[in-house]
Write a protein that holds these residues in place. Structure first.
Motif: not given
Length: 331
Positions: A32-34, A82-84, A108-109
C-alpha cells in the motif's frame, strides 16, 4: 532425489512438476502507498503518470483509492499495489486512519507531496501531516504489538536495516534554504526526497523508480543528486548530516535560537525566511461557509447534506475497509 532406475524423461518430468508446484504456491504480494500533501500539489498527477493512465487529473475529494498490478514473472500471480490519496491538504488529515491499519502496516509506504511554489505553506503543511501520520502509525504499531510483538520488532529491524548507521541518517539563497531543510527532514525521518515536475522526463523517470520500489519491491535507486540548482533526488539512506550541514543561519543567530530538538531548530530557522501563513489562510477559506453575509439557502442546504455525508463516511469508512474484499486477483 532421483532414483537409479529413473530415466532421463522421468527426471525431466519431475523437475517440471516441481517448478510448476513452486509457481502455483507463489502468492501475489500486496503493498500500500499512501499519498498526502498540499491541496492541488500534484498527488493525482503523480499517480496517473506512474500508472500510465491518460486521464485529466481532477481535485481529490476526501480519500480516494485506486490500484496497480505488475507481473513478477511468467505464470506467476501479479503483484498488487493499493494507492490511497488524501485530498483537502491538512483539513481532512484525520482520514489517515483509514489507509494506515494493522492489516497493511508491514507493507505500507507514505508519500508526502509538497508544493515548492508555496514555501510559506510548506512547513506547517508538512508538520501537520507528518504529525498525524506518525501518530496513526504509532497507534497502529501499538495495537499490533498487543497481538504480535515479534512482528513489530521485525518491522522496526527491517526499517533500520535499510538505512546506514549515519544514513549518508531558487541557485538563490531561498532555494538553498528550502533544499537544505527538506534534505534534513527527509534524513530525520529516514525518507527519500524527490523533486518532481510533470514537464521533466528526468524527474518522471526517478519518480517511477521510487514508486516501483515502494509499490512492488523492485530495487532501490543508488543515484543521488543534491545540487541546489537542479531537482533534488536523495534515496533514503544515502544522505548524512555532515553532507547536509547546519541550518542555514549564521552561527551567532543559531546560538540565540531556543529549540527543543533538531527538528524544532530547523523549523525556526526556516520560518524566519518563510513565516507561516497557512493557518490563517485555512481559517479564511473555511469560515465563509458559515458567514451569514454569504447565505444562499439552496447552496447551504446542499452543503449541510454533503457535510453530513462526509461525517458518515468518516465514521464508517474504517469499518467498511476492513470488511471489503477487493476482487482484484481474478481480473
Amino acid at each position: 532425489m532421483p532414483r537409479s532406475s529413473d530415466t532421463l524423461w522421468d527426471i525431466a518430468l519431475a523437475e517440471v512438476s516441481k517448478k510448476n508446484e513452486n509457481e502455483d504456491n507463489v502468492e501475489a504480494r500486496e503493498r500500500s502507498v499512501f499519498f498526502l500533501g498540499n491541496k492541488s500539489g500534484g498527488k493525482t498527477t503523480i499517480i496517473l503518470r506512474f500508472l500510465d493512465r491518460d486521464e485529466i487529473s481532477k481535485p481529490t475529494l476526501a480519500l480516494e483509492y485506486t490500484f496497480g498490478r505488475r507481473a513478477r514473472g511468467h505464470s506467476t500471480p501479479k503483484d498488487i499495489a493499493h494507492f490511497w490519496e488524501l485530498g483537502g491538504g491538512t483539513s481532512l488529515s484525520d482520514l489517515a486512519q483509514i489507509p494506515i491499519t494493522v492489516n497493511n502496516i508491514r507493507s505500507l509506504s507514505v508519500v508526502l507531496v509538497l508544493d515548492l511554489s508555496k514555501p510559506n505553506e510548506l512547513w506547517p503543511c508538512m508538520e501537520k501531516l507528518l504529525s498525524v501520520t506518525k501518530n496513526q502509525i504509532n497507534k497502529t504499531i501499538n495495537e499490533l504489538a498487543k497481538k504480535d510483538s515479534i512482528k513489530v520488532n521485525e518491522i522496526k529491524q527491517r526499517t533500520w536495516k535499510m538505512l546506514q548507521k549515519d544514513h549518508p541518517n531558487f541557485e538563490s539563497e531561498k532555494r538553498k534554504v528550502i533544499c537544505k531543510t527538506l534534505r534534513f527532514v527527509a534524513h530525520y525521518y529516514g525518507a527519500s526526497l524527490l523533486f518532481f515536475s510533470n514537464k521533466s522526463e528526468s524527474t518522471i523517470s526517478k519518480m517511477r523508480t521510487v514508486l516501483n520500489n515502494l509499490a512492488f519491491g523492485t530495487d532501490r535507486s543508488k543515484t543521488i543528486s543534491v545540487e541546489y540548482n537542479k531537482p533534488l533526488f536523495v534515496p533514503a539512506g544515502m544522505d548524512s548530516l555532515s553532507q547536509i550541514g547546519s541550518p542555514p543561519a549564521a552561527e551567532v543567530e543559531l546560538r540565540k535560537i531556543s529549540a527543543r530538538n533538531p527538528i524544532d531548530l530547523w523549523k525556526k530557522v526556516y520560518e524566519r525566511l518563510f513565516p507561516c501563513e497557512s493557518t490563517r489562510e485555512i481559517k479564511e477559506i473555511l469560515d465563509p461557509a458559515k458567514d451569514p453575509r454569504y447565505a444562499e439557502p439552496e447552496v447551504d442546504a446542499m452543503r449541510t447534506q454533503k457535510d453530513q455525508e462526509l461525517e458518515h463516511f468518516r465514521r464508517n469508512a474504517s469499518k467498511l475497509w476492513k470488511e471489503m474484499e477487493f476482487d482484484i486477483r481474478g481480473k
